[in-house]
Design an enzyme around this catalytic site. Sequence first.
Site, PDB file in Angstrom:
ATOM      1  N   HIS A  28       0.841  -1.205   0.000  1.00 51.63           N
ATOM      2  CA  HIS A  28       0.000   0.000   0.000  1.00 51.63           C
ATOM      3  C   HIS A  28       0.876   1.255   0.000  1.00 51.63           C
ATOM      4  O   HIS A  28       0.614   2.203  -0.745  1.00 51.63           O
ATOM      5  CB  HIS A  28      -0.870   0.061   1.266  1.00 51.63           C
ATOM      6  CG  HIS A  28      -1.951  -0.964   1.358  1.00 51.63           C
ATOM      7  ND1 HIS A  28      -2.139  -1.750   2.471  1.00 51.63           N
ATOM      8  CD2 HIS A  28      -2.933  -1.321   0.487  1.00 51.63           C
ATOM      9  CE1 HIS A  28      -3.190  -2.542   2.286  1.00 51.63           C
ATOM     10  NE2 HIS A  28      -3.677  -2.308   1.088  1.00 51.63           N
ATOM     11  N   LYS A  75     -18.215  -6.246   8.572  1.00 56.46           N
ATOM     12  CA  LYS A  75     -16.979  -7.011   8.766  1.00 56.46           C
ATOM     13  C   LYS A  75     -16.251  -6.529  10.014  1.00 56.46           C
ATOM     14  O   LYS A  75     -15.969  -5.336  10.146  1.00 56.46           O
ATOM     15  CB  LYS A  75     -16.063  -6.809   7.550  1.00 56.46           C
ATOM     16  CG  LYS A  75     -15.981  -8.036   6.681  1.00 56.46           C
ATOM     17  CD  LYS A  75     -15.291  -7.879   5.385  1.00 56.46           C
ATOM     18  CE  LYS A  75     -13.873  -7.591   5.218  1.00 56.46           C
ATOM     19  NZ  LYS A  75     -13.439  -7.436   3.838  1.00 56.46           N
ATOM     20  N   ARG A 127      -1.629  -6.050  -8.141  1.00 57.81           N
ATOM     21  CA  ARG A 127      -0.518  -7.001  -7.939  1.00 57.81           C
ATOM     22  C   ARG A 127      -0.462  -8.032  -9.059  1.00 57.81           C
ATOM     23  O   ARG A 127       0.562  -8.669  -9.258  1.00 57.81           O
ATOM     24  CB  ARG A 127      -0.670  -7.720  -6.595  1.00 57.81           C
ATOM     25  CG  ARG A 127      -0.346  -6.837  -5.410  1.00 57.81           C
ATOM     26  CD  ARG A 127      -0.852  -7.444  -4.140  1.00 57.81           C
ATOM     27  NE  ARG A 127      -2.309  -7.539  -4.197  1.00 57.81           N
ATOM     28  CZ  ARG A 127      -3.092  -7.773  -3.150  1.00 57.81           C
ATOM     29  NH1 ARG A 127      -2.549  -7.969  -1.968  1.00 57.81           N
ATOM     30  NH2 ARG A 127      -4.399  -7.832  -3.286  1.00 57.81           N
TER      31      ARG A 127
END
Length: 166
Positions: free
Chosen positions: A20, A44, A94
Amino acid sequence: MTTTRRCVCPGSYDPVTRGHVDVLTRAAALYDEVVVAVLHNPAKRGTFTVEERVDLLGRALADVPNLRIEPFARVLLVDVCREVGAQAIVKGLRGDTDFAYELPMALMNRHLTGVETVFLPGDPEFAHVSSSLVKEVAALGGDVEGLVPDAVLKALLARVRPGQEG
Ligand code: PNS
């Protein structure tokens, strides 16, 4: 009159990784201002609270002057972009799994308000680094040094391996 080029870099950042930090730092080199939007999903339960995530991001990115960190809950990313006056969303990729996950969101966001998403290829050094993998490895005793900023390493070990940090 010149327009401030501003982007939003959204994410859970639970916690921020060096992957990040790489993408956020590079976004800050491309835009006048970067708003790091910590988007909390109330459904969550995170490992870190939103306040802790914001604090860890702040410590990891203290030397990037044109970047600020803001928490948001129960909002669409496109509304965050509108609120802060950002022309673009910047995301790191990625690999192709990230692209498959990100493309529909980028298209949906453009459908909603016309906001563009700009993808930056993640540094291959961090291609295997995600917040969830780092947490799992750390919790089971693996070495995650170098994968997260120093301030995060300490906080992470204290959280997932309480009483046996280091
Ligand atoms: O770090 P993450 O968990 O991969 O980040 C995902 C995030 C928070 C960027 C994404 O879920 C999001 O944009 N949430 C905000 C709500 C929203 O706008 N949903 C519609 C996306 S098209």
